[in-house]
Design a protein around this motif. Structure first.
Motif, PDB file in Angstrom:
ATOM      1  N   UNK A 162       0.747  -1.161   0.116  1.00  0.00           N
ATOM      2  CA  UNK A 162       0.073  -0.174   0.121  1.00  0.00           C
ATOM      3  C   UNK A 162       0.968   1.337  -0.185  1.00  0.00           C
ATOM      4  N   UNK A 163       0.497   2.259  -0.838  1.00  0.00           N
ATOM      5  CA  UNK A 163       1.230   3.354  -1.033  1.00  0.00           C
ATOM      6  C   UNK A 163       0.424   4.531  -0.234  1.00  0.00           C
ATOM      7  N   UNK A 164      -0.655   4.255   0.194  1.00  0.00           N
ATOM      8  CA  UNK A 164      -1.678   5.179   0.673  1.00  0.00           C
ATOM      9  C   UNK A 164      -1.376   5.905   1.897  1.00  0.00           C
ATOM     10  N   UNK A 165      -1.733   6.892   2.278  1.00  0.00           N
ATOM     11  CA  UNK A 165      -1.641   7.618   3.442  1.00  0.00           C
ATOM     12  C   UNK A 165      -2.842   7.719   4.314  1.00  0.00           C
ATOM     13  N   UNK A 166      -2.813   7.900   5.430  1.00  0.00           N
ATOM     14  CA  UNK A 166      -4.203   7.968   6.387  1.00  0.00           C
ATOM     15  C   UNK A 166      -4.484   9.163   6.778  1.00  0.00           C
ATOM     16  N   UNK A 167      -5.725   9.662   6.966  1.00  0.00           N
ATOM     17  CA  UNK A 167      -5.850  11.094   7.236  1.00  0.00           C
ATOM     18  C   UNK A 167      -7.399  10.991   7.837  1.00  0.00           C
ATOM     19  N   UNK A 168      -7.850  12.499   7.770  1.00  0.00           N
ATOM     20  CA  UNK A 168      -9.241  12.388   8.054  1.00  0.00           C
ATOM     21  C   UNK A 168     -10.099  13.303   7.108  1.00  0.00           C
ATOM     22  N   UNK A 216     -14.742   5.448  11.784  1.00  0.00           N
ATOM     23  CA  UNK A 216     -15.334   6.561  12.328  1.00  0.00           C
ATOM     24  C   UNK A 216     -15.500   6.250  13.638  1.00  0.00           C
ATOM     25  N   UNK A 217     -15.818   7.154  14.480  1.00  0.00           N
ATOM     26  CA  UNK A 217     -16.280   7.360  15.741  1.00  0.00           C
ATOM     27  C   UNK A 217     -17.447   6.616  16.121  1.00  0.00           C
ATOM     28  N   UNK A 218     -18.488   6.531  15.165  1.00  0.00           N
ATOM     29  CA  UNK A 218     -19.588   5.826  15.280  1.00  0.00           C
ATOM     30  C   UNK A 218     -19.598   4.461  14.354  1.00  0.00           C
ATOM     31  N   UNK A 219     -19.458   3.308  14.953  1.00  0.00           N
ATOM     32  CA  UNK A 219     -19.586   1.898  14.048  1.00  0.00           C
ATOM     33  C   UNK A 219     -20.665   1.979  13.022  1.00  0.00           C
ATOM     34  N   UNK A 230      -9.632  20.796  10.744  1.00  0.00           N
ATOM     35  CA  UNK A 230      -8.265  20.245  11.010  1.00  0.00           C
ATOM     36  C   UNK A 230      -8.278  18.999  10.004  1.00  0.00           C
ATOM     37  N   UNK A 231      -9.242  18.859   9.228  1.00  0.00           N
ATOM     38  CA  UNK A 231      -9.078  17.627   8.011  1.00  0.00           C
ATOM     39  C   UNK A 231      -8.151  17.663   7.036  1.00  0.00           C
ATOM     40  N   UNK A 232      -7.724  16.477   6.707  1.00  0.00           N
ATOM     41  CA  UNK A 232      -6.656  16.350   5.754  1.00  0.00           C
ATOM     42  C   UNK A 232      -7.381  16.734   4.547  1.00  0.00           C
ATOM     43  N   UNK A 233      -8.409  16.317   4.056  1.00  0.00           N
ATOM     44  CA  UNK A 233      -9.260  16.569   2.787  1.00  0.00           C
ATOM     45  C   UNK A 233     -10.735  16.945   3.078  1.00  0.00           C
ATOM     46  N   UNK A 234     -11.241  17.822   2.509  1.00  0.00           N
ATOM     47  CA  UNK A 234     -12.837  18.101   2.825  1.00  0.00           C
ATOM     48  C   UNK A 234     -13.224  17.718   1.419  1.00  0.00           C
ATOM     49  N   UNK A 259     -19.864  13.929  11.061  1.00  0.00           N
ATOM     50  CA  UNK A 259     -19.074  15.200  10.814  1.00  0.00           C
ATOM     51  C   UNK A 259     -17.532  14.821   9.941  1.00  0.00           C
ATOM     52  N   UNK A 260     -17.030  13.883  10.370  1.00  0.00           N
ATOM     53  CA  UNK A 260     -15.586  13.558   9.940  1.00  0.00           C
ATOM     54  C   UNK A 260     -15.396  12.201  10.144  1.00  0.00           C
ATOM     55  N   UNK A 261     -14.501  11.471   9.166  1.00  0.00           N
ATOM     56  CA  UNK A 261     -14.269   9.900   9.099  1.00  0.00           C
ATOM     57  C   UNK A 261     -12.680  10.013   8.931  1.00  0.00           C
ATOM     58  N   UNK A 262     -12.223   8.695   9.246  1.00  0.00           N
ATOM     59  CA  UNK A 262     -10.834   8.386   9.030  1.00  0.00           C
ATOM     60  C   UNK A 262     -10.849   7.950   7.585  1.00  0.00           C
ATOM     61  N   UNK A 263      -9.908   8.291   6.850  1.00  0.00           N
ATOM     62  CA  UNK A 263      -9.823   7.839   5.568  1.00  0.00           C
ATOM     63  C   UNK A 263      -8.478   7.448   5.118  1.00  0.00           C
ATOM     64  N   UNK A 264      -8.223   6.559   3.948  1.00  0.00           N
ATOM     65  CA  UNK A 264      -7.016   6.316   3.343  1.00  0.00           C
ATOM     66  C   UNK A 264      -7.168   6.840   2.196  1.00  0.00           C
TER      67      UNK A 264
END
Length: 141
Positions: A24-30, A82-85, A113-117, A132-137
């Motif tokens: 994987x060459x992906x990064x992780x952010x929000x 995400x914070x909610x399953x 403060x998100x990496x990408x909107x 409102x926000x999720x964790x993404x690859x």
């Protein structure tokens, strides 16, 4: 087994391990989302041609803004948690085009403060739009 065969086998294993491509060459952010109005943008002003017909576009957070070099870049994005399953939509990966900078966008993001909107369409494709926000690859393509 003779020592020569063992050395050859070890060298072969070492060669295979060191030449394997990264899995994987992906990064992780929000990721957050934002709503219209989407123009003017920091990248392309009021030009309506900047928006893909799929409405899968995004504003770059400071981590990927790169002094404006991110304008026009495309990223593969998928929700990983995400914070909610149950917020992420499984097996959904989208390709978005960067058209704006979060700090200067006309519309405010759903979370700071998100990496990408992501546009509302893009966000709703990979996650429940009520979040409102999720964790993404993400990975530049």
């Amino acid at each position: 087994m003779n020592p020569s065969c063992i050395r050859t086998a070890l060298l072969l294993v070492l060669l295979l391990v060191t030449t394997q491509p990264h899995l994987s060459r992906a990064d992780v952010g929000t990721a957050a989302h934002y709503s219209p109005p989407y123009t003017p943008t920091a990248c392309f002003g009021n030009d309506p041609a900047q928006f893909p017909s799929s409405n899968l576009f995004a504003a770059a957070g400071e981590g990927i803004w790169d002094n404006g070099a991110s304008c026009g870049r495309q990223y593969l994005v998928r929700c990983i948690s995400a914070s909610i399953s149950g917020t992420c939509i499984p097996s959904q990966t989208i390709q978005v085009r960067i058209v704006d900078r979060v700090l200067s966008s006309t519309s405010r993001p759903s979370s700071n403060g998100a990496t990408i909107v992501l546009s509302t369409t893009a966000f709703g494709t990979i996650a429940k739009s009520s979040a409102a926000a999720v964790n993404v690859e993400y990975q530049q393509v």
